[in-house]
Design a protein around this motif. Structure first.
Motif, mmCIF file in Angstrom:
data_model
loop_
_atom_site.group_PDB
_atom_site.id
_atom_site.type_symbol
_atom_site.label_atom_id
_atom_site.label_comp_id
_atom_site.label_asym_id
_atom_site.label_seq_id
_atom_site.Cartn_x
_atom_site.Cartn_y
_atom_site.Cartn_z
ATOM 1 N N GLU A 142 46.877 60.976 96.896
ATOM 2 C CA GLU A 142 45.692 60.195 96.442
ATOM 3 C C GLU A 142 46.119 61.130 95.206
ATOM 4 O O GLU A 142 45.647 60.373 93.732
ATOM 5 N N TYR A 143 45.124 62.126 94.702
ATOM 6 C CA TYR A 143 45.586 62.850 93.570
ATOM 7 C C TYR A 143 46.629 62.512 92.265
ATOM 8 O O TYR A 143 46.034 62.357 91.915
ATOM 9 N N TYR A 144 47.936 62.799 92.835
ATOM 10 C CA TYR A 144 49.193 62.414 91.882
ATOM 11 C C TYR A 144 48.899 60.706 91.241
ATOM 12 O O TYR A 144 48.403 60.589 90.363
ATOM 13 N N LEU A 145 48.500 59.743 92.505
ATOM 14 C CA LEU A 145 48.514 58.619 91.970
ATOM 15 C C LEU A 145 47.020 58.187 91.163
ATOM 16 O O LEU A 145 47.018 57.269 90.398
ATOM 17 N N ASN A 146 45.755 58.751 91.767
ATOM 18 C CA ASN A 146 44.863 58.328 90.784
ATOM 19 C C ASN A 146 44.934 60.059 89.175
ATOM 20 O O ASN A 146 43.938 58.641 88.411
ATOM 21 N N ASN A 147 45.056 60.627 89.002
ATOM 22 C CA ASN A 147 45.005 61.501 87.818
ATOM 23 C C ASN A 147 46.178 61.744 87.052
ATOM 24 O O ASN A 147 46.044 62.129 86.007
ATOM 25 N N ILE A 148 46.715 61.476 87.617
ATOM 26 C CA ILE A 148 48.221 61.543 87.125
ATOM 27 C C ILE A 148 49.097 60.628 86.845
ATOM 28 O O ILE A 148 48.934 60.082 85.951
ATOM 29 N N ALA A 149 49.544 59.646 87.683
ATOM 30 C CA ALA A 149 49.983 58.331 87.451
ATOM 31 C C ALA A 149 48.950 57.160 86.693
ATOM 32 O O ALA A 149 49.456 56.064 86.442
ATOM 33 N N GLY A 150 47.923 57.205 87.167
ATOM 34 C CA GLY A 150 46.685 56.395 86.465
ATOM 35 C C GLY A 150 46.836 55.213 87.413
ATOM 36 O O GLY A 150 46.387 53.800 87.399
ATOM 37 N N PHE A 151 46.906 54.922 88.775
ATOM 38 C CA PHE A 151 47.107 53.889 89.725
ATOM 39 C C PHE A 151 45.840 53.161 89.526
ATOM 40 O O PHE A 151 44.400 54.003 89.831
ATOM 41 N N GLN A 152 45.654 52.072 90.181
ATOM 42 C CA GLN A 152 43.866 51.667 90.173
ATOM 43 C C GLN A 152 43.982 50.684 91.079
ATOM 44 O O GLN A 152 45.404 50.113 91.291
ATOM 45 N N PHE A 153 43.577 50.714 92.315
ATOM 46 C CA PHE A 153 43.215 49.949 93.173
ATOM 47 C C PHE A 153 43.085 47.907 92.744
ATOM 48 O O PHE A 153 43.854 47.892 93.621
ATOM 49 N N ALA A 154 42.017 48.017 92.083
ATOM 50 C CA ALA A 154 43.035 46.762 91.587
ATOM 51 C C ALA A 154 42.229 46.701 90.446
ATOM 52 O O ALA A 154 41.141 46.976 89.617
#
Length: 161
Positions: A142-154
């Protein structure tokens, strides 16, 4: 409603609840594949591959638990033995080169052990498997996806009329 069908329905429901698997109600999943020394070794290896710093390291995002789960639940017996042999090989190589177990070596010694084993064709595959599991867990955390990869759920914002 027929009394006979109601009683049979209730009795089937009670029977089902009594024999329902206990693991469904378990609140905490316990991992018991690795022994304590192997758990510490996996944690040290994953911390060596992705150390803590400005960003959380492998231990903070749960890599050791992920590796244990993958080995226990997703690998067949020969591959489980390969991982166990890799852990033993890493620790034995650290003892041979630095006269200390991998866990007791400092960060530079640990990195040198892993780099040397990665260059060795005999042990390359087993150490590479641990490295790939570490990277897989970290890059799906979760940390990597939200803070580094810039993942947005929607992705994108919906503006109605």
């Amino acid at each position: 409603m027929n009394r006979r069908s109601a009683i049979s329905g209730i009795s089937i429901s009670i029977f089902g609840l009594l024999h329902f698997p206990k693991f469904v109600f378990a609140s905490e999943k316990t991992l018991d594949y690795f022994n304590q020394a192997q758990k510490q070794l996996v944690a040290a290896i994953s911390q060596c591959i992705i150390p803590s710093g400005k960003n959380p390291g492998a231990i903070e995002v749960g890599v050791p638990q992920f590796i244990e789960t993958m080995v226990k639940d997703c690998m067949d017996l020969p591959n489980q033995k390969k991982v166990e042999n890799a852990l033993t090989k890493i620790d034995n190589f650290a003892i041979k080169t630095h006269n200390e177990s991998f866990i007791k070596c400092n960060a530079a010694q640990q990195l040198a052990v892993l780099q040397t084993l990665l260059e060795d064709p005999k042990s390359n595959a087993s150490v590479l498997e641990l490295k790939s599991l570490t990277v897989q867990c970290y890059t799906s955390s979760e940390y990597y996806l939200n803070n580094i990869a810039g993942f947005q759920f929607a992705p994108g914002k919906y503006d109605g009329c």
